[in-house]
Design a protein around this motif. Structure first.
Motif, mmCIF file in Angstrom:
data_model
loop_
_atom_site.group_PDB
_atom_site.id
_atom_site.type_symbol
_atom_site.label_atom_id
_atom_site.label_comp_id
_atom_site.label_asym_id
_atom_site.label_seq_id
_atom_site.Cartn_x
_atom_site.Cartn_y
_atom_site.Cartn_z
ATOM 1 N N TRP A 134 0.620 28.277 -38.368
ATOM 2 C CA TRP A 134 -0.300 27.054 -38.475
ATOM 3 C C TRP A 134 0.218 26.030 -37.577
ATOM 4 N N ALA A 135 1.524 25.744 -37.960
ATOM 5 C CA ALA A 135 2.187 24.593 -37.354
ATOM 6 C C ALA A 135 2.356 24.705 -36.056
ATOM 7 N N ALA A 136 2.771 25.966 -35.541
ATOM 8 C CA ALA A 136 3.060 26.372 -34.269
ATOM 9 C C ALA A 136 1.506 26.133 -33.568
ATOM 10 N N LEU A 137 0.500 26.428 -34.112
ATOM 11 C CA LEU A 137 -1.088 26.205 -33.560
ATOM 12 C C LEU A 137 -1.382 24.855 -33.196
ATOM 13 N N VAL A 138 -1.058 23.907 -33.873
ATOM 14 C CA VAL A 138 -1.532 22.486 -33.851
ATOM 15 C C VAL A 138 -0.297 21.494 -33.344
ATOM 16 N N HIS A 139 0.990 22.002 -33.173
ATOM 17 C CA HIS A 139 2.156 21.201 -32.648
ATOM 18 C C HIS A 139 1.861 20.197 -31.772
ATOM 19 N N ASP A 140 1.206 20.613 -30.637
ATOM 20 C CA ASP A 140 1.146 19.731 -29.317
ATOM 21 C C ASP A 140 -0.296 19.469 -29.270
ATOM 22 N N PHE A 141 -0.914 19.128 -30.319
ATOM 23 C CA PHE A 141 -2.449 18.531 -30.111
ATOM 24 C C PHE A 141 -2.350 16.955 -29.382
ATOM 25 N N GLY A 142 -1.152 16.443 -29.540
ATOM 26 C CA GLY A 142 -1.136 14.951 -28.734
ATOM 27 C C GLY A 142 -1.190 15.174 -27.308
ATOM 28 N N LYS A 143 -0.778 16.291 -26.890
ATOM 29 C CA LYS A 143 -0.997 16.472 -25.399
ATOM 30 C C LYS A 143 -2.294 16.564 -24.845
ATOM 31 N N SER A 144 -3.201 16.733 -25.755
ATOM 32 C CA SER A 144 -4.580 16.778 -25.034
ATOM 33 C C SER A 144 -5.072 15.499 -24.949
ATOM 34 N N LEU A 145 -4.470 14.446 -25.425
ATOM 35 C CA LEU A 145 -4.825 12.872 -25.034
ATOM 36 C C LEU A 145 -4.172 12.237 -23.905
ATOM 37 N N THR A 146 -3.235 13.093 -23.310
ATOM 38 C CA THR A 146 -2.296 12.353 -22.200
ATOM 39 C C THR A 146 -3.540 12.395 -20.878
ATOM 40 N N LYS A 147 -3.851 11.090 -20.191
ATOM 41 C CA LYS A 147 -4.386 10.870 -19.312
ATOM 42 C C LYS A 147 -3.682 11.610 -17.938
ATOM 43 N N ASP A 148 -4.718 11.886 -17.227
ATOM 44 C CA ASP A 148 -4.441 12.692 -15.801
ATOM 45 C C ASP A 148 -3.424 11.762 -15.166
ATOM 46 N N GLU A 149 -3.498 10.566 -14.996
ATOM 47 C CA GLU A 149 -2.620 9.927 -14.136
ATOM 48 C C GLU A 149 -1.151 9.733 -14.829
ATOM 49 N N LEU A 150 -0.805 10.055 -16.070
ATOM 50 C CA LEU A 150 0.412 10.169 -16.648
ATOM 51 C C LEU A 150 1.269 11.505 -16.501
ATOM 52 N N LEU A 151 0.479 12.651 -15.841
ATOM 53 C CA LEU A 151 0.757 13.889 -15.951
ATOM 54 C C LEU A 151 1.850 13.937 -14.982
ATOM 55 N N PRO A 152 2.903 14.800 -15.052
ATOM 56 C CA PRO A 152 3.025 15.994 -16.010
ATOM 57 C C PRO A 152 4.005 15.297 -17.252
ATOM 58 N N SER A 153 3.882 13.952 -17.391
ATOM 59 C CA SER A 153 4.761 13.461 -18.584
ATOM 60 C C SER A 153 3.617 13.353 -19.771
ATOM 61 N N HIS A 154 4.274 13.733 -21.053
ATOM 62 C CA HIS A 154 3.331 13.444 -22.287
ATOM 63 C C HIS A 154 4.368 12.769 -23.256
ATOM 64 N N HIS A 155 4.976 11.507 -22.743
ATOM 65 C CA HIS A 155 5.604 10.803 -23.576
ATOM 66 C C HIS A 155 5.115 10.224 -24.768
ATOM 67 N N GLY A 156 5.562 10.597 -26.049
ATOM 68 C CA GLY A 156 4.793 10.059 -27.245
ATOM 69 C C GLY A 156 3.855 11.158 -27.702
ATOM 70 N N HIS A 157 3.707 12.305 -27.194
ATOM 71 C CA HIS A 157 2.762 13.098 -27.683
ATOM 72 C C HIS A 157 2.856 13.467 -29.178
ATOM 73 N N GLU A 158 4.189 13.534 -29.437
ATOM 74 C CA GLU A 158 4.218 14.014 -30.910
ATOM 75 C C GLU A 158 3.340 12.931 -31.912
ATOM 76 N N LYS A 159 3.925 11.744 -31.895
ATOM 77 C CA LYS A 159 3.196 11.076 -32.811
ATOM 78 C C LYS A 159 1.639 10.782 -32.576
ATOM 79 N N ALA A 160 1.081 10.903 -31.218
ATOM 80 C CA ALA A 160 -0.096 10.626 -30.944
ATOM 81 C C ALA A 160 -0.827 11.938 -31.465
ATOM 82 N N GLY A 161 -0.337 12.895 -31.870
ATOM 83 C CA GLY A 161 -0.753 14.313 -32.218
ATOM 84 C C GLY A 161 -1.130 14.311 -33.974
ATOM 85 N N VAL A 162 -0.433 13.475 -34.537
ATOM 86 C CA VAL A 162 -0.417 12.994 -36.074
ATOM 87 C C VAL A 162 -1.835 12.921 -36.385
ATOM 88 N N PRO A 163 -2.494 11.932 -36.045
ATOM 89 C CA PRO A 163 -3.783 11.641 -36.431
ATOM 90 C C PRO A 163 -4.752 12.852 -36.203
#
Length: 326
Positions: A134-163
């Motif tokens: 279950w944890a493996a399934l949700v661990h990168d939820f925060g990357k879904s919020l990364t704006k296209d102009e910031l790709l390929p970086s996903h800086h801060g996605h860990e904390k962003a995924g918590v909510p």
């Protein structure tokens, strides 16, 4: 009459999706194990605009997720649910990952959706606990919020995924201990991959935040999920995971420490310090009172723990000049 018709329509809609969920689980149960070259970007084949919102928290749907994660190739279920247009509504945090890039240096598979599928398949192949899956399934939820102009970086996605994960824990009505694990893995999985670069104090603070000292279940589940994330990458599918063994050893050694662990060493250093201070001009007995002694002991104990952590780091990275970043 209108209410009856609406209820009838809702039942038909639920029956339709029940069949979709069951078919996805069937694909996962009967699929053949994939290699790291067997993944591709999955496209949505059916664009479903509206669904009954109650369905995304339906217990049968949550059970379908559980069954998929219990199956041989769980990615086949989630890929099918994306094709059928269901995942966009039920788990948009995963659906949005396909098509987003990551740094090829760290993720040769490049696509975040592919990585997510590799991670849950790796978790099954490594026979991890259900909690870790279950944890493996949700661990990168925060990357879904990364704006296209910031790709390929996903800086801060860990904390962003918590909510986002907090919302799913409530929506799926997961038990509190499982929910705690999901949040810990989401927030801290990235830092484990660079554990060797942390100062000893930062590692101690991390262990306290993870609540893994004297909690073998949490430690094991956390490390299994992090390993799945690390190995769920192209060319790394069968690689030795980074740093979880080191984390386990540090935690194990910390658990051995008692109030008397460093007493003899501290006494020796304190007595030596007292002798040196007595030779200082204008020596005052106030310098060596009980309060000063206890402060000295705490400082010594902390330093002994830091030294122990640094020694373990050197054991795992003997040829590397460790650099403490944090």
């Amino acid at each position: 009459m209108v209410g009856f018709l609406r209820g009838n329509e809702m039942n038909k809609e639920r029956e339709y999706w029940l069949n979709i969920w069951a078919r996805g689980v069937s694909f996962a149960k009967n699929g053949q194990e994939k290699s790291d070259n067997d993944y591709s970007i999955i496209s949505i084949k059916k664009n479903i605009e509206l669904i009954d919102k109650d369905l995304i928290k339906d217990k049968a749907w949550v059970n379908a997720i559980h069954q998929a994660l219990s199956s041989e190739v769980p990615s086949l279920a989630f890929e099918y649910w994306r094709e059928e247009g269901w995942l966009k509504h039920a788990i948009p945090e995963i659906d949005a990952l396909w098509g987003k890039t990551q740094p090829e240096q760290y993720h040769p598979e490049i696509d975040t959706g592919i990585h997510a599928m590799m991670v849950i398949d790796r978790a099954v192949q490594d026979k991890t606990s259900m909690e870790a899956r279950w944890a493996a399934l949700v661990h990168d939820f925060g990357k879904s919020l990364t704006k296209d102009e910031l790709l390929p970086s996903h800086h801060g996605h860990e904390k962003a995924g918590v909510p986002l994960v907090e919302d799913k824990i409530k929506l799926w009505d997961l038990n509190p201990e499982l929910g705690k694990l999901l949040l810990k893995v989401t927030e801290y999985h990235g830092i484990i991959h660079n554990l060797q670069d942390l100062k000893a104090l930062s590692i101690l603070n991390l262990i306290n935040s993870l609540e893994i000292k004297n909690n073998k279940k949490m430690l094991s589940d956390f490390c299994e999920a992090v390993n799945s994330d690390d190995r769920g990458r192209k060319f790394f599918f069968n690689a030795e995971p980074r740093n979880t063994k080191m984390l386990i050893k540090i935690v194990t050694e910390l658990e051995k420490i008692t109030d008397t662990t460093f007493v003899n060493s501290n006494d020796e250093h304190w007595n030596s310090l007292v002798e040196k201070r007595k030779k200082v001009p204008n020596f005052s007995e106030e310098w060596i009172n009980e309060s000063a002694k206890q402060k000295f002991y705490k400082q010594r104990e902390a330093q002994n723990i830091y030294d122990m952590i640094d020694d373990i780091k050197k054991e795992f990275y003997p040829e590397t000049k460790l650099k403490a970043k944090m």
